[in-house]
Design an enzyme around this catalytic site. Sequence first.
Site, PDB file in Angstrom:
ATOM      1  N   SER A  27      41.268  34.970 -23.861  1.00 30.65           N
ATOM      2  CA  SER A  27      41.337  36.427 -23.873  1.00 30.65           C
ATOM      3  C   SER A  27      40.305  37.309 -23.539  1.00 30.65           C
ATOM      4  O   SER A  27      40.058  38.126 -22.565  1.00 30.65           O
ATOM      5  CB  SER A  27      41.806  37.330 -25.229  1.00 30.65           C
ATOM      6  OG  SER A  27      41.880  38.528 -25.395  1.00 30.65           O
ATOM      7  N   HIS A 108      30.568  37.441 -31.329  1.00 26.85           N
ATOM      8  CA  HIS A 108      30.905  37.634 -32.680  1.00 26.85           C
ATOM      9  C   HIS A 108      29.619  36.674 -33.544  1.00 26.85           C
ATOM     10  O   HIS A 108      29.478  35.780 -33.030  1.00 26.85           O
ATOM     11  CB  HIS A 108      32.196  36.923 -33.355  1.00 26.85           C
ATOM     12  CG  HIS A 108      32.431  37.091 -34.624  1.00 26.85           C
ATOM     13  ND1 HIS A 108      32.072  38.102 -35.661  1.00 26.85           N
ATOM     14  CD2 HIS A 108      33.260  36.319 -35.487  1.00 26.85           C
ATOM     15  CE1 HIS A 108      32.626  37.902 -36.823  1.00 26.85           C
ATOM     16  NE2 HIS A 108      32.937  36.734 -36.828  1.00 26.85           N
ATOM     17  N   GLY A 134      40.770  41.246 -24.876  1.00 27.36           N
ATOM     18  CA  GLY A 134      40.042  41.013 -23.548  1.00 27.36           C
ATOM     19  C   GLY A 134      41.215  41.578 -22.656  1.00 27.36           C
ATOM     20  O   GLY A 134      40.369  42.239 -21.443  1.00 27.36           O
ATOM     21  N   ASP A 191      32.835  42.886 -39.754  1.00 25.05           N
ATOM     22  CA  ASP A 191      33.822  42.394 -38.916  1.00 25.05           C
ATOM     23  C   ASP A 191      34.938  41.830 -40.063  1.00 25.05           C
ATOM     24  O   ASP A 191      36.114  41.802 -39.912  1.00 25.05           O
ATOM     25  CB  ASP A 191      33.665  41.503 -37.804  1.00 25.05           C
ATOM     26  CG  ASP A 191      34.624  41.219 -36.719  1.00 25.05           C
ATOM     27  OD1 ASP A 191      35.193  41.880 -36.081  1.00 25.05           O
ATOM     28  OD2 ASP A 191      35.042  39.960 -37.085  1.00 25.05           O
ATOM     29  N   GLU A 195      38.666  42.764 -41.251  1.00 21.63           N
ATOM     30  CA  GLU A 195      39.869  42.119 -41.090  1.00 21.63           C
ATOM     31  C   GLU A 195      40.521  41.792 -42.386  1.00 21.63           C
ATOM     32  O   GLU A 195      41.619  41.894 -42.253  1.00 21.63           O
ATOM     33  CB  GLU A 195      39.283  40.611 -40.304  1.00 21.63           C
ATOM     34  CG  GLU A 195      38.953  40.807 -38.885  1.00 21.63           C
ATOM     35  CD  GLU A 195      38.442  39.530 -38.403  1.00 21.63           C
ATOM     36  OE1 GLU A 195      38.023  39.347 -37.406  1.00 21.63           O
ATOM     37  OE2 GLU A 195      37.981  38.620 -39.184  1.00 21.63           O
ATOM     38  N   SER A 252      55.113  65.394 -41.315  1.00 18.82           N
ATOM     39  CA  SER A 252      55.734  66.580 -42.118  1.00 18.82           C
ATOM     40  C   SER A 252      54.634  66.998 -43.194  1.00 18.82           C
ATOM     41  O   SER A 252      53.933  66.024 -43.712  1.00 18.82           O
ATOM     42  CB  SER A 252      57.093  66.045 -42.375  1.00 18.82           C
ATOM     43  OG  SER A 252      56.953  65.388 -43.615  1.00 18.82           O
TER      44      SER A 252
END
Length: 333
Positions: A27, A108, A134, A191, A195, A252
């Site tokens: 990706s 990462h 990606g 991160d 998650e 609402s």
Amino acid sequence: MAEIYYDKDADLDLLKDKTIGIIGFGSQGHAHALNLKDSGLNVIVGLYPGSKSWAKVEEGGLRVGTVDDVAKESDVVMILAPDQVQRELYEDHIEQGLEPGNMLMFAHGFNVHFNQIVPSPEIDVTMIAPKGPGHMLRTLYQDGIGMPALIAVEQNATELAKQLALAYAKGIGCARAGVLATTFQEETETDLFGEQTVLCGGVSALIKTAFETLVEAGYQPEVAYFECLHELKLLVDFIHEGGLASMRYTISDTAEYGDYTRGPRVIDEHVRETMRTVLGEIRDGSFAREWILENQAGRPGFLAQRRIEAEHPIEEVGAELRGMMSWLKKDGK
């Protein structure tokens, strides 16, 4: 205030005479490689021999080689393989190909922050982490827009690490939208926390628990699915576009009042304490050790849990109801 960099702060010419190796063509890998190529940079993709992606790389007009060869040829190496294979990939196929003054990059910080990869002090170590998938990174680049990203410098052997990383960010289009400065530690820990407590773990558990509560009380599973899962996308889209205020503007008054008065009862102080515990496990390395050992053991617990979750009643009900929704992609992606 956070430091944010844009195209005007980045010099693409810093990478013009360098070879950029992209390790992986999933990706993120395909988007990085194609965007860099379209930015006029010299890109080569590293794959294992026999990879199914080999032909796809060539079809995209990119050069491709083995990871070993790409690491030797490249001045900049971006590792875009899954976290759990990066250490072995680095030690067996990348490390020996790096030379002093090269730059090793990540999207990462997990493996560097938790010392699974310990690069030579003679190379730059940086991160460019696009904040999205990606395919979207590629589409936004082609649309001339760009995706925000994070930038971090772990090692600055050449004293040009930050400038080179910003040039890379410009090459993949992220500097168009903005690149936010962080550290490997901050990116990794936040991160994982996001998650586990919200984006994946928290939302999944909240949806399933609400679904189960309604079904146990005698309501139809199909109705429970609509109320606890299906409608979530609409609200998340509003949150994504304009924050919580945008979502509350569209619902609402009854729903908004329920939000203010019942939401804090569901996500109460006990949940907050659990979140602090989860964060503590991330910061002290407990989660990282657990995940590393799980992979070293062949992932038995992970794969068993994946099978169990796939058999949850909400999946069966959801598959049936999604069959009624002609506008959805039928592969479920």
